[in-house]
Design a protein around this motif. Sequence first.
Motif, PDB file in Angstrom:
ATOM      1  N   ILE A  17      13.080  30.657 -66.549  1.00 13.42           N
ATOM      2  CA  ILE A  17      14.282  31.498 -66.508  1.00 13.42           C
ATOM      3  C   ILE A  17      15.227  30.955 -65.444  1.00 13.42           C
ATOM      4  O   ILE A  17      14.820  30.259 -64.521  1.00 13.42           O
ATOM      5  CB  ILE A  17      13.947  32.983 -66.240  1.00 13.42           C
ATOM      6  N   GLU A  20      20.039  34.161 -63.594  1.00 11.46           N
ATOM      7  CA  GLU A  20      20.546  35.366 -64.257  1.00 11.46           C
ATOM      8  C   GLU A  20      19.535  35.958 -65.236  1.00 11.46           C
ATOM      9  O   GLU A  20      19.853  36.900 -65.952  1.00 11.46           O
ATOM     10  CB  GLU A  20      21.861  35.046 -64.968  1.00 11.46           C
ATOM     11  N   GLY A  21      18.339  35.388 -65.295  1.00 12.97           N
ATOM     12  CA  GLY A  21      17.315  35.895 -66.197  1.00 12.97           C
ATOM     13  C   GLY A  21      17.406  35.359 -67.613  1.00 12.97           C
ATOM     14  O   GLY A  21      16.708  35.828 -68.506  1.00 12.97           O
ATOM     15  N   ARG A  22      18.264  34.365 -67.844  1.00 14.34           N
ATOM     16  CA  ARG A  22      18.341  33.724 -69.153  1.00 14.34           C
ATOM     17  C   ARG A  22      17.097  32.856 -69.332  1.00 14.34           C
ATOM     18  O   ARG A  22      16.555  32.318 -68.377  1.00 14.34           O
ATOM     19  CB  ARG A  22      19.583  32.858 -69.284  1.00 14.34           C
ATOM     20  N   LYS A 117      22.272  35.029 -76.429  1.00 15.46           N
ATOM     21  CA  LYS A 117      21.340  34.656 -75.374  1.00 15.46           C
ATOM     22  C   LYS A 117      20.364  35.779 -75.056  1.00 15.46           C
ATOM     23  O   LYS A 117      20.760  36.899 -74.786  1.00 15.46           O
ATOM     24  CB  LYS A 117      22.117  34.263 -74.109  1.00 15.46           C
ATOM     25  N   SER A 119      17.568  37.518 -72.630  1.00 15.39           N
ATOM     26  CA  SER A 119      17.294  37.557 -71.194  1.00 15.39           C
ATOM     27  C   SER A 119      15.953  38.203 -70.944  1.00 15.39           C
ATOM     28  O   SER A 119      15.428  38.936 -71.798  1.00 15.39           O
ATOM     29  CB  SER A 119      18.399  38.306 -70.435  1.00 15.39           C
TER      30      SER A 119
END
Length: 152
Positions: A17, A20-22, A117, A119
């Motif tokens: 990840i 930003e947690g993507r 996207k 997350s």
Amino acid sequence: MNLDVPYPFLDLDWFFIDIEGRIAHAASGGGKLPVSISQNYPYDFLLTFFKSLPSLGDPEVNPRLEKYVTFRNDKERKQYLASFIQMAQRGLYSFDKSDVTRTLDGRYHLVASPKIKLSIAMLPPEVASQLSITKINRRIEEINSLEVSEVA
């Protein structure tokens, strides 16, 4: 090479990840893996989970891909892209090892980006907890290439 890392000569799918947690997927090409990946890393669990998700739309293939990979024809290109597109369709950025002939080389390049996207906040806790172990301190949407040592 970190000899504590499991299976350093197998082409493994691993995940990480960004800040930003993507979520990103990477194919190791039999090369170096991040130090955070331990003997207990749930390769099959995570791969099965992400492959089971529905498609979120067609991804964007990296317009600079031919800087990293040479294709003899369209069929070869299509075969190469298939697994990376599958991951990107499920909301993950998808990377490949840039030079599979050099095991100790830790460079990876972006193959495909998701249209929608995913997350870490959207995932079940058992998946999120496994993913949160391996991170990069950058925004993934700004990454065209990376060094495995950047991923902790």
